[in-house]
Motif scaffolding. Sequence first.
Motif, mmCIF file in Angstrom:
data_model
loop_
_atom_site.group_PDB
_atom_site.id
_atom_site.type_symbol
_atom_site.label_atom_id
_atom_site.label_comp_id
_atom_site.label_asym_id
_atom_site.label_seq_id
_atom_site.Cartn_x
_atom_site.Cartn_y
_atom_site.Cartn_z
ATOM 1 N N ASN A 66 17.351 -11.913 31.490
ATOM 2 C CA ASN A 66 18.213 -11.166 30.568
ATOM 3 C C ASN A 66 17.755 -11.339 29.126
ATOM 4 O OD1 ASN A 66 19.882 -10.062 32.503
ATOM 5 N ND2 ASN A 66 21.332 -11.765 32.482
ATOM 6 N N ARG A 67 17.275 -12.514 28.781
ATOM 7 C CA ARG A 67 16.733 -12.719 27.428
ATOM 8 C C ARG A 67 15.472 -11.867 27.229
ATOM 9 N NH1 ARG A 67 18.529 -16.974 24.411
ATOM 10 N NH2 ARG A 67 19.970 -18.441 25.413
ATOM 11 N N TYR A 68 14.683 -11.770 28.275
ATOM 12 C CA TYR A 68 13.413 -11.046 28.191
ATOM 13 C C TYR A 68 13.609 -9.539 28.095
ATOM 14 C CZ TYR A 68 8.691 -9.548 29.597
ATOM 15 O OH TYR A 68 7.456 -8.954 29.654
ATOM 16 N N LEU A 69 14.789 -9.044 28.438
ATOM 17 C CA LEU A 69 15.062 -7.601 28.349
ATOM 18 C C LEU A 69 14.838 -7.059 26.940
ATOM 19 C CD1 LEU A 69 18.287 -7.243 30.534
ATOM 20 C CD2 LEU A 69 16.018 -6.325 31.053
ATOM 21 N N GLU A 70 14.970 -7.907 25.941
ATOM 22 C CA GLU A 70 14.721 -7.480 24.558
ATOM 23 C C GLU A 70 13.286 -6.998 24.385
ATOM 24 O OE1 GLU A 70 14.420 -9.544 20.104
ATOM 25 O OE2 GLU A 70 15.449 -10.611 21.744
ATOM 26 N N PHE A 71 12.381 -7.541 25.188
ATOM 27 C CA PHE A 71 10.964 -7.205 25.071
ATOM 28 C C PHE A 71 10.499 -6.240 26.156
ATOM 29 C CE2 PHE A 71 11.817 -11.465 23.541
ATOM 30 C CZ PHE A 71 11.316 -11.396 22.256
ATOM 31 N N ASN A 72 11.265 -6.161 27.246
ATOM 32 C CA ASN A 72 10.882 -5.292 28.351
ATOM 33 C C ASN A 72 12.157 -4.834 29.053
ATOM 34 O OD1 ASN A 72 9.995 -4.096 30.723
ATOM 35 N ND2 ASN A 72 8.365 -5.595 31.085
#
Length: 218
Positions: A154-160
């Motif tokens: 979920n944190r990585y959704l900002e980048f992908n």
Amino acid sequence: MEAAWTHRRFYTPNEVKMHNTEDDCWVSALGKVLDLSQVTAHYRGALTQPIVRAAGTDISHWFDKQTGDIKKCIDPKTGLEQYYTPHGRFVHVPPSVVTTQLDNDYDLPWWLDPTYVIGELTSRTRLIRIINTLNHHEVALEVCSEETLNEIQNRYLEFNAHAASYTWKRMTEALDMDKTLEENGIPDESEEFEDLGLPDDYYIPAIHIYFNDDLTIG
């Protein structure tokens, strides 16, 4: 202007630090993260200033760890017990002198009211590299040690935005998204590096993500 944020189980100190104004006021205390923006908006004035000055920081030292209440002291003038507020009296702390101007428009003082708690402060942060094998894009994320891979995703959704359309692997082994990094066999070795005199980010473990056939809806 409020800092953008996503509701999480755990927050890093750096995430708390972003919310450091009167209109967007977070603090951490005794392992909890509190959003006091409604308090500072409702009581805007002198009694909110100690809270506003502390916005974005940890204020655990204000509290008694055993009771969760504000620390107390003996007033040398009156000999009576009172709240210890060296930075100035703040919202919901009664005055040290008798007055008819008491604010009783609340059930619990904000520091004992669970409605202001939005999550927990992580006991330790760690860095993880996420490498997209489709385009070779690499991101280093600061995450909470207690978070599962789903929460890190979920944190990585900002980048992908299509992060859920990838299989997450470590050394070609698929990872269990319901487990933490440690539970997936990816230990945090930063303390060992520090003991050896090396920077704690001397080595940042990597997760490789492999694109699946179908895209999730972004």
